[in-house]
Motif scaffolding. Structure first.
Motif, PDB file in Angstrom:
ATOM      1  N   THR A 286      25.409  -1.705  51.734  1.00  0.00           N
ATOM      2  CA  THR A 286      25.640  -1.904  53.167  1.00  0.00           C
ATOM      3  C   THR A 286      27.106  -2.209  53.444  1.00  0.00           C
ATOM      4  OG1 THR A 286      25.062  -4.254  53.043  1.00  0.00           O
ATOM      5  CG2 THR A 286      23.286  -2.712  53.543  1.00  0.00           C
ATOM      6  N   LEU A 289      28.861   1.029  53.817  1.00  0.00           N
ATOM      7  CA  LEU A 289      28.587   1.675  55.100  1.00  0.00           C
ATOM      8  C   LEU A 289      29.285   0.946  56.249  1.00  0.00           C
ATOM      9  CD1 LEU A 289      24.758   2.408  54.669  1.00  0.00           C
ATOM     10  CD2 LEU A 289      26.678   3.925  54.181  1.00  0.00           C
ATOM     11  N   ASN A 322      35.444   8.805  56.666  1.00  0.00           N
ATOM     12  CA  ASN A 322      34.162   8.315  56.140  1.00  0.00           C
ATOM     13  C   ASN A 322      34.322   8.071  54.644  1.00  0.00           C
ATOM     14  OD1 ASN A 322      31.559   7.705  55.498  1.00  0.00           O
ATOM     15  ND2 ASN A 322      30.692   9.702  56.021  1.00  0.00           N
ATOM     16  N   ALA A 324      32.086   6.453  52.861  1.00  0.00           N
ATOM     17  CA  ALA A 324      30.753   6.195  52.314  1.00  0.00           C
ATOM     18  C   ALA A 324      30.127   7.481  51.784  1.00  0.00           C
ATOM     19  CB  ALA A 324      29.861   5.577  53.385  1.00  0.00           C
ATOM     20  N   GLN A 326      27.308   8.748  52.635  1.00  0.00           N
ATOM     21  CA  GLN A 326      26.368   9.320  53.596  1.00  0.00           C
ATOM     22  C   GLN A 326      27.138   9.860  54.794  1.00  0.00           C
ATOM     23  OE1 GLN A 326      23.468   6.404  54.742  1.00  0.00           O
ATOM     24  NE2 GLN A 326      23.084   5.728  52.646  1.00  0.00           N
ATOM     25  N   LEU A 328      28.413  10.269  58.535  1.00  0.00           N
ATOM     26  CA  LEU A 328      28.605   9.318  59.632  1.00  0.00           C
ATOM     27  C   LEU A 328      28.524  10.076  60.955  1.00  0.00           C
ATOM     28  CD1 LEU A 328      29.427   6.602  60.889  1.00  0.00           C
ATOM     29  CD2 LEU A 328      31.818   7.203  60.420  1.00  0.00           C
ATOM     30  N   PHE A 385      25.148   5.380  60.616  1.00  0.00           N
ATOM     31  CA  PHE A 385      24.644   6.030  59.407  1.00  0.00           C
ATOM     32  C   PHE A 385      23.121   6.045  59.532  1.00  0.00           C
ATOM     33  CE2 PHE A 385      28.734   4.402  57.907  1.00  0.00           C
ATOM     34  CZ  PHE A 385      29.240   5.512  57.242  1.00  0.00           C
TER      35      PHE A 385
END
Length: 637
Positions: A286, A289, A322, A324, A326, A328, A385
């Motif tokens: 987390t 993210l 981004n 991360a 995943q 965005l 996300f």
């Protein structure tokens, strides 16, 4: 004898059966039962306790009171604390007593035992420490409950290294004296495993290594689960302390931590005051993210406009990143502007994992207008996300940006000084033509292109302007890079490690001219721990003088961390650079030094509260700061 033993065993079995019957009894006599089993989780060695986190550091009224009410509904066997129970930061004994009276009045409604632990707001200074000890005795202590060891630590015990050697020894002895407990909990206010404790906490961790244990802290007002060395370390959020309250995935929420001690160790759940959260609600994933999401809420952007004093057309470029693993999702919804037409009033963008994206929005004036009259564009935004394998992490808000050409500083390096030569780069994420001049004139279409870098051999002011394919440009940005000559060392004579100091007393909210003041005492300092010299807690000053040993020619950065005020002089010249200090968010300066001994003078003022003085240095181009210790500092015999 055999008959007696048989009678005794039968009676025990009958008694146990009677107890079991009293615990669970049902009218259901059929073979099929409307329940799964009757293996109740009621081992008498298991127990449950609660933990409350920071109440103060910007207390929000009513939150801790609500937590006490909720605890009385839950009935833990006892409640632990991680400190910051009162606001503190005062030496007014009447105020201190008033704050403790207020807190204990709230606590008087709690129906179960409460274990105190000091935070920095509770024992800010010696007056508050003395009040604590009058009320509660020990600042660090231990106890056992159902063969579980609890150690409550004082992480304010040492000004520089969080815990004293005496406290380290106390904890290690406590662990040694309780080798066979089934679990060990360490509670503290500051998460000192992240701090420089002069290896003291690491020595405690070494003593913990062979036993199951859990470490719990507060202070940061941000929840984080930190698995470390095969143990769980936790930083709790708040129980009323200041918080942006952006939600559980951001680690910002009010809660009670609920701990169930089982035969296999503790199980921790976070009871948000309006819900229940798992123990790892905010973790490394987390953080990845939320960090990526928060970085984009600053809306890095560039605005290019037509040349001239009146706006006709322009483009807003947003740079979204981004970091991360995943995608965005970003949604921008622009408000109507009475003087400017937008290419799109809504932008929906998906930023792939580990990538950057530039989003462009064209602007056209309904009629020519001065930039001052245009005002700003306003937009509502949301970012999220939403990968199905994880709970959503989202934020929304409102942002405004003024319609005028941007003046971005993408020069590198950030330090505008050099010795012999310097390659200067302009690392703009917006890949347009970059025009530059080195002679003080304004860049135009005939100016040189800024390609890879510019080689500087002397003091130079670089002026830069970026131009897009529509011939729209940014404002001109300039930066001056200065060549520095190496300062030679001196031959001071016979030296010894340490610094001479002069100690002064007075109430100064700014740096005084110590040359016009009479010192109270003189001496030799063998460290920069100002508390070792000061004879009172507040309202004093120090001047350290001596020589700094430099072992290598170079351009040196010096960083001073002073609470309250500090200043550094080398060769009688002030070192710190205001612009560079603002850029690096610290009191920083640059000076070119040859190897040798250089005269140094360090001024310090303590006004009120805590006191601290630390000096670091590094060579330009290096990343890590090194503490300047007494091996590098000398005084003349």
């Amino acid at each position: 004898m055999k008959n007696f033993l048989l009678y005794f065993l039968v009676n025990i079995i009958t008694l146990q059966a009677g107890i079991a019957q009293q615990v669970f009894e049902s009218s259901v006599k059929t073979d099929k039962k409307p329940w799964t089993n009757v293996q109740f989780y009621n081992d008498p060695q298991n127990f449950q306790f609660a933990i409350v986190s920071d109440r103060t550091g910007g207390a929000r009224p009513g939150v801790f009171e609500d937590a006490v009410d909720k605890l009385n509904l839950l009935y833990p066997e006892f409640v632990m604390s991680v400190g910051d129970l009162i606001q503190g930061y005062t030496k007014d004994t009447t105020q201190i007593k008033l704050e403790w009276h207020e807190f204990n009045d709230i606590l008087s409604h709690l129906k179960v035992p409460f274990f105190y632990l000091p935070g920095n707001h509770d024992i800010t200074n010696q007056v508050m420490q003395q009040e604590w000890e009058k009320r509660y005795g020990r600042r660090y202590y231990s106890f056992t409950y159902k063969n579980v060891l609890f150690v409550a630590m004082d992480s304010n015990d040492d000004e520089d290294f969080s815990i004293t050697i005496e406290q380290r020894d106390f904890v290690r002895k406590t662990l040694k004296d309780h080798p066979d407990v089934r679990w060990t909990f360490l509670f503290m206010h500051h998460p000192i495993w992240k701090y420089d404790t002069a290896q003291r906490f690491q020595e405690i961790e070494a003593a913990l290594a062979s036993r199951p244990h859990t470490v719990i802290a507060g202070h940061e007002h941000h929840y984080f689960h930190d698995p470390r060395d095969n143990a769980n370390y936790y930083i709790l959020a708040t129980t009323g302390g200041s918080s942006a309250m952006r939600g559980a995935r951001f680690g910002e929420f009010d809660h009670i931590s609920w701990v169930t001690m089982t035969e296999n160790g503790p199980v921790i759940a976070n009871l948000q005051l309006d819900g229940i959260l798992p123990h790892d609600i905010s973790n490394a994933l987390t953080n990845e993210l939320t960090s990526s999401l928060l970085a984009n809420t600053s809306f890095r952007h560039l605005i290019t406009c037509n040349e001239g004093d009146e706006f006709e057309h322009g483009t807003v470029y947003f740079n979204f990143t981004n970091s991360a693993a995943q995608p965005l999702n970003i949604n921008l919804r622009f408000y109507h502007h009475h003087q400017v037409n937008l290419q799109n009033s809504i932008l929906d963008v998906v930023i792939p994992a580990f990538s950057d994206t530039i989003v462009a929005l064209s602007l056209v004036a309904q009629q020519k207008s001065t930039f001052a009259a245009l005002g700003f564009l306003q937009l509502d935004w949301s970012m999220a996300f939403t990968a199905p394998e994880n709970p959503p992490v989202a934020l929304d808000g409102r942002y405004k940006l003024y319609i005028r050409p941007s003046q971005p500083d993408y020069f590198a390096p950030r330090i505008p000084y050099f010795l012999d030569s310097l390659h200067v780069f302009y690392n703009s994420p917006f890949q347009f033509e970059t025009r530059l001049t080195l002679d003080g004139t304004e860049p135009n279409s005939n100016s040189h292109m800024f390609m890879q870098s510019v080689l500087l051999l002397d003091n130079t002011t670089i002026k830069v302007k970026q131009v897009n394919e529509k011939n729209e440009a940014t404002a001109v940005v300039d930066k001056t890079f200065k060549k520095r000559d190496l300062l030679k060392g001196v031959n001071p004579g016979v030296l010894k490690n340490g610094l001479r100091y002069s100690y002064y007393e007075g109430e100064w909210s700014a740096m005084p001219d110590f040359k016009n003041l009479k010192p109270q005492t003189y001496g030799i300092a063998h460290d920069l721990y100002v508390r070792d010299i000061a004879v009172r807690d507040d309202f004093f000053g120090l001047v350290y003088e001596g020589f700094l040993k430099i072992t290598k020619d170079g351009l040196y950065l010096f960083r001073l961390r002073a609470d309250d005020i500090g200043q550094l002089f080398i060769h009688e010249a002030p070192v710190f650079d205001r612009e560079l200090s603002q850029d690096m968010r610290a009191q920083v300066g640059v000076i070119a030094l040859r190897a040798g001994y250089h005269p140094i003078r360090l001024h310090f003022v303590e006004y009120q509260g805590s006191e601290r003085l630390r000096l670091d240095a590094r060579l330009a181009g290096e990343e890590d700061w090194d503490d300047i210790d007494m091996d590098q500092l000398y005084y003349l015999q």
